[in-house]
Design a protein around this motif. Sequence first.
Motif, PDB file in Angstrom:
ATOM      1  N   LEU A 133      -4.149  -6.048  -7.091  1.00  0.00           N
ATOM      2  CA  LEU A 133      -4.520  -5.494  -5.729  1.00  0.00           C
ATOM      3  C   LEU A 133      -4.819  -3.975  -6.334  1.00  0.00           C
ATOM      4  CD1 LEU A 133      -4.763  -5.044  -2.925  1.00  0.00           C
ATOM      5  CD2 LEU A 133      -2.412  -4.749  -2.589  1.00  0.00           C
ATOM      6  N   PHE A 134      -3.651  -3.417  -7.014  1.00  0.00           N
ATOM      7  CA  PHE A 134      -3.797  -1.880  -7.006  1.00  0.00           C
ATOM      8  C   PHE A 134      -4.775  -1.524  -8.134  1.00  0.00           C
ATOM      9  CE2 PHE A 134       0.975  -1.972  -6.491  1.00  0.00           C
ATOM     10  CZ  PHE A 134       0.887  -1.910  -5.061  1.00  0.00           C
TER      11      PHE A 134
ATOM     12  N   ASP B 268      -0.715 -11.201  -5.182  1.00  0.00           N
ATOM     13  CA  ASP B 268       0.591 -11.146  -5.878  1.00  0.00           C
ATOM     14  C   ASP B 268       0.137 -11.508  -7.343  1.00  0.00           C
ATOM     15  OD1 ASP B 268       2.575 -10.196  -4.258  1.00  0.00           O
ATOM     16  OD2 ASP B 268       2.942 -12.357  -3.442  1.00  0.00           O
ATOM     17  N   PRO B 269       0.872 -10.746  -8.527  1.00  0.00           N
ATOM     18  CA  PRO B 269       1.575  -9.549  -8.311  1.00  0.00           C
ATOM     19  C   PRO B 269       0.486  -8.197  -8.002  1.00  0.00           C
ATOM     20  CG  PRO B 269       1.307 -10.028 -10.548  1.00  0.00           C
ATOM     21  CD  PRO B 269       0.712 -11.360  -9.838  1.00  0.00           C
TER      22      PRO B 269
ATOM     23  N   LEU C 285       0.776  -1.140  -0.002  1.00  0.00           N
ATOM     24  CA  LEU C 285      -0.071  -0.114   0.096  1.00  0.00           C
ATOM     25  C   LEU C 285       0.960   1.358   0.165  1.00  0.00           C
ATOM     26  CD1 LEU C 285      -2.760  -0.859   2.560  1.00  0.00           C
ATOM     27  CD2 LEU C 285      -3.074  -0.871   0.006  1.00  0.00           C
ATOM     28  N   ARG C 286       1.974   1.319   0.852  1.00  0.00           N
ATOM     29  CA  ARG C 286       2.875   2.625   0.796  1.00  0.00           C
ATOM     30  C   ARG C 286       3.574   2.680  -0.478  1.00  0.00           C
ATOM     31  NH1 ARG C 286       4.979   1.357   7.011  1.00  0.00           N
ATOM     32  NH2 ARG C 286       3.405   2.678   8.000  1.00  0.00           N
ATOM     33  N   SER C 287       3.888   1.494  -1.188  1.00  0.00           N
ATOM     34  CA  SER C 287       4.645   1.616  -2.442  1.00  0.00           C
ATOM     35  C   SER C 287       3.791   2.373  -3.474  1.00  0.00           C
ATOM     36  CB  SER C 287       5.131   0.351  -2.872  1.00  0.00           C
ATOM     37  OG  SER C 287       3.996  -0.412  -3.357  1.00  0.00           O
ATOM     38  N   ALA C 288       2.361   2.070  -3.353  1.00  0.00           N
ATOM     39  CA  ALA C 288       1.504   2.711  -4.457  1.00  0.00           C
ATOM     40  C   ALA C 288       0.837   4.122  -4.200  1.00  0.00           C
ATOM     41  CB  ALA C 288       0.592   1.612  -4.808  1.00  0.00           C
ATOM     42  N   TYR C 289       0.597   3.957  -2.612  1.00  0.00           N
ATOM     43  CA  TYR C 289      -0.131   5.076  -2.189  1.00  0.00           C
ATOM     44  C   TYR C 289       0.289   6.036  -1.262  1.00  0.00           C
ATOM     45  CZ  TYR C 289      -3.542   2.012  -4.589  1.00  0.00           C
ATOM     46  OH  TYR C 289      -4.034   1.175  -5.562  1.00  0.00           O
TER      47      TYR C 289
END
Length: 582
Positions: free
Chosen positions: A151-152, A145-146, A52-56
């Motif tokens: 997810l995103f 995954d991925p 979540l942190r990597s994307a948002y």
Amino acid sequence: MSAPAERAAAPTAAPTAASVARADAERAENRKPVILAVDDDPQVLRAVRRDLRSAYGDRYRVLGASSAADALKILDSLDERGHDPALFLVDQRMPDVTGVEFLLEAVSRFPDARRVLLTAYAETDAAITAINRVRLDYYLLKPWDPPHERLFPVLDDLLSDWLATYRPAYDGIIVAGHLVSPGTHAVRDFFTRNGQPFRFLNVERDPEALTVIAAAQPDAALPLVRFPDGTVLSAPTDTELAQRLGLATTASRPHYECVIVGAGPAGLAAGVYAASEGLSTLMLDSRAPGGQAGTSSLIENYLGFPSGLSGGDLTRRATIQASRFGAEILHPVEVVSLTRDDPAKILTLADGTEISAETVLLATGVSYNRLDAPGADRFEGAGLYYGAATTESSACISQHVFIVGGANSAGQAAVHFAKYAARVTILVRAQSLDASMSRYLIDEIDRTPNIEVRVRTTVVSLAGDEHLERITLHDADTGEDREIPARFMFTFIGARPHTDWLAGVVERDDHDFVLTGSDLIANGGELPAEWSLERAPYPLETSVPGVFAAGDVRAHSVKRVASGVGEGAMAVSLIHRYRSMG
């Protein structure tokens, strides 16, 4: 003994540039909307927070909790500080409470946050329970995954939906006017349909409205619209608002391979497919994308959205999708005539502009019939509204709202307004709702305690001073007429197509719906007199070759969002056939 000398206060160290920067960064971080992940498995929780942190992480503050109890403490803290959670991502199988049980508590505090259930395997029963009890938006399987595939994309859509309705501390457009007024309703409805956030000030109650009035010209008429740069418009028209917002109202070229008139579900679907398949595509709408469906508070029977989605969400997604593929969308732009200049078609706009098209798709939809009762014309926009008019939701708080009609749109509106109004009464001419409304809506109405249904009842008249105050109802079973107080009435009775501008150009039925395909062929197998080709009209093709119709405006169409979308997509396939074969 002398009093001890006071010690001098220790000097306070001056803040360094680094400490100031850290404080500013911390304040900025704390102002971000929150994504809360809840999972009792530490390894899973770490992985969720990492992804979540990597994307948002640049836009949202990602928090985690290893139990429902810890998560509720976080919610208490957010509530105290006035912070807004955007999304809950919650594991279903936790030892203290289930994910559904936690979401029940969480959404009672933050009803606008999006909700995702995380499961170890396909727990269909849990998902259905969550959909029914907490309006679950999605459920995901572990592992995800991925994440960029599984997810995103899901969270991107949900967070985009949340942002579309999120209202942080406001410094944007302000509308000041009377709470119940045709002019104020028109302005608020324009902004709402176009997805433009604004804040409404009631000049009769909000002291802040005086500052807006003071900034206007002395002879300014209500409603007033103040923009962030201080500009104030007095009783603006849709065109003036569109110009101020920078909406496109002028075509970029004189000729297009496909021009779509109407941007409801059928028109938007056609725009997506036509543009994605390489056709130069122009979409025109007299008000705003979405059409009648765009005002729906919740569409629950649209394929692929088990929790439902609002007409506004569907419209926004489809508009972005069409634009992404290169379709031009102009609104508010009214088309006033269609003429033949074979093989081209000429569309004339209200401002006199002419646009040439190789093919045209008519997707202008329908409007609800006007109420045939004394006083109806007088109170339109001042207590009487045609369609859902969700713009007026906040005005209906603690009021008694009347819904006229017995089809799905009326049922959806009743359920929506029941969230705001003290009481909602559905007025139905028929004996029951069974013949005209979907069962899921009837069941939901039955479960909603502040909704009542009055069958065999019609509206006889409307009365009041500046706005609607009273209505008279006729009971067909007793023959009695009774006048009762009423301030808000929304009608959903019948439908009339937007086809007056097509008179004498394309053939229509007795109710002015556009005839297409086999419906154009007379009993003797004769083609329309104006038909200029040897072949018969294609399905969805009108009496003018190369002009097609889709959605509610077409005679004998199925009046559903999904069927409109299907016809819009089908029309593009037929347009390709016409362009290649004539």
